[in-house]
Design a protein around this motif. Structure first.
Motif, PDB file in Angstrom:
ATOM      1  N   UNK A  10       0.872  -1.173   0.000  1.00 17.24           N
ATOM      2  CA  UNK A  10       0.000   0.000   0.000  1.00 17.24           C
ATOM      3  C   UNK A  10       0.905   1.217   0.000  1.00 17.24           C
ATOM      4  N   UNK A  11       0.522   2.247  -0.715  1.00 18.12           N
ATOM      5  CA  UNK A  11       1.382   3.421  -0.826  1.00 18.12           C
ATOM      6  C   UNK A  11       0.532   4.671  -1.029  1.00 18.12           C
ATOM      7  N   UNK A  12       1.194   5.791  -1.068  1.00 15.06           N
ATOM      8  CA  UNK A  12       0.548   7.073  -1.364  1.00 15.06           C
ATOM      9  C   UNK A  12       1.584   7.922  -2.090  1.00 15.06           C
ATOM     10  N   UNK A  28      -0.998   7.071  -6.633  1.00 17.19           N
ATOM     11  CA  UNK A  28      -0.801   5.627  -6.617  1.00 17.19           C
ATOM     12  C   UNK A  28      -1.101   5.149  -5.202  1.00 17.19           C
ATOM     13  N   UNK A  29      -1.910   4.088  -5.072  1.00 18.84           N
ATOM     14  CA  UNK A  29      -2.308   3.612  -3.744  1.00 18.84           C
ATOM     15  C   UNK A  29      -1.862   2.173  -3.464  1.00 18.84           C
ATOM     16  N   UNK A  30      -1.420   1.463  -4.492  1.00 24.70           N
ATOM     17  CA  UNK A  30      -0.994   0.074  -4.348  1.00 24.70           C
ATOM     18  C   UNK A  30       0.086  -0.155  -5.407  1.00 24.70           C
ATOM     19  N   UNK A  38      -4.207   3.074  -9.005  1.00 26.54           N
ATOM     20  CA  UNK A  38      -4.243   4.499  -8.696  1.00 26.54           C
ATOM     21  C   UNK A  38      -5.669   5.008  -8.644  1.00 26.54           C
ATOM     22  N   UNK A  39      -5.823   6.120  -7.929  1.00 28.06           N
ATOM     23  CA  UNK A  39      -7.111   6.806  -7.865  1.00 28.06           C
ATOM     24  C   UNK A  39      -7.253   7.656  -9.121  1.00 28.06           C
ATOM     25  N   UNK A  40      -8.352   7.472  -9.816  1.00 23.71           N
ATOM     26  CA  UNK A  40      -8.612   8.208 -11.053  1.00 23.71           C
ATOM     27  C   UNK A  40      -9.108   9.611 -10.694  1.00 23.71           C
ATOM     28  N   UNK A  79      -8.132   2.421 -10.684  1.00 21.96           N
ATOM     29  CA  UNK A  79      -7.704   1.842 -11.955  1.00 21.96           C
ATOM     30  C   UNK A  79      -6.399   1.092 -11.727  1.00 21.96           C
ATOM     31  N   UNK A  80      -6.326  -0.147 -12.199  1.00 20.42           N
ATOM     32  CA  UNK A  80      -5.099  -0.933 -12.114  1.00 20.42           C
ATOM     33  C   UNK A  80      -4.428  -0.943 -13.474  1.00 20.42           C
ATOM     34  N   UNK A  81      -3.104  -0.821 -13.463  1.00 25.97           N
ATOM     35  CA  UNK A  81      -2.333  -0.933 -14.696  1.00 25.97           C
ATOM     36  C   UNK A  81      -1.202  -1.932 -14.499  1.00 25.97           C
ATOM     37  N   UNK A  82      -0.813  -2.559 -15.591  1.00 25.94           N
ATOM     38  CA  UNK A  82       0.370  -3.416 -15.611  1.00 25.94           C
ATOM     39  C   UNK A  82       1.441  -2.647 -16.373  1.00 25.94           C
TER      40      UNK A  82
END
Length: 109
Positions: A10-12, A28-30, A38-40, A79-82
Motif C-alpha cells: 500500500x502506498x501514497x 498511486x495507492x498500491x 491508482x485513484x482516477x 484503476x489498475x495498470x500493468x
C-alpha cells in the motif's frame, strides 16, 4: 483468479497520467514491481485509458519514474495498470522502494 507476480505494498505516491497530451495528477495507492493501482482524478473518470498510457511516478527518488502501463481493471475511482515499458534503472529503483517498505513494516499483500 489471482495473477500477482510479486509482493505489493500500500502506498501514497504522486502519479501523473499523460492522456491525449494532457497531464492528470493522480495518486498511486498500491504498488508492485509489475504494476500499480491508482485513484482516477475527476478529469479522467469518464475516459478510458489507451492500450498503453504514459505515466510518471514519484517515489521520492529525486526524479520521477517514467513508464508506460496497460489498463487491467477498474472499479469505481480505482484503476489498475500493468507496466509494459520502463527502463532497467527505474525498475531497480522501484524494487528498492518496495524492499524499503518491507523493511519498514508497511503491509505487503
Amino acid at each position: 483468479m489471482e495473477r500477482r507476480i510479486g509482493p505489493r505494498a500500500l502506498c501514497d505516491y504522486p502519479l501523473v497520467a499523460i492522456v491525449d497530451g494532457h497531464r492528470h495528477t493522480c495518486r498511486a495507492v498500491d504498488l508492485s514491481v509489475s504494476g500499480l493501482v491508482f485513484e482516477v482524478p475527476r478529469g479522467l473518470v469518464d475516459r478510458e485509458l489507451s492500450l498503453t498510457t504514459a505515466f510518471e511516478l514519484d517515489v521520492g527518488a529525486g526524479r520521477p519514474i517514467r513508464l508506460r502501463g496497460r489498463p487491467i481493471w477498474s472499479k469505481d475511482r480505482l484503476q489498475a495498470i500493468r507496466f509494459v515499458s520502463m527502463n532497467d534503472a527505474d525498475r531497480l529503483t522501484l524494487a528498492e522502494q518496495l524492499d524499503r517498505k518491507k523493511v519498514l513494516g508497511d503491509p505487503l499483500h
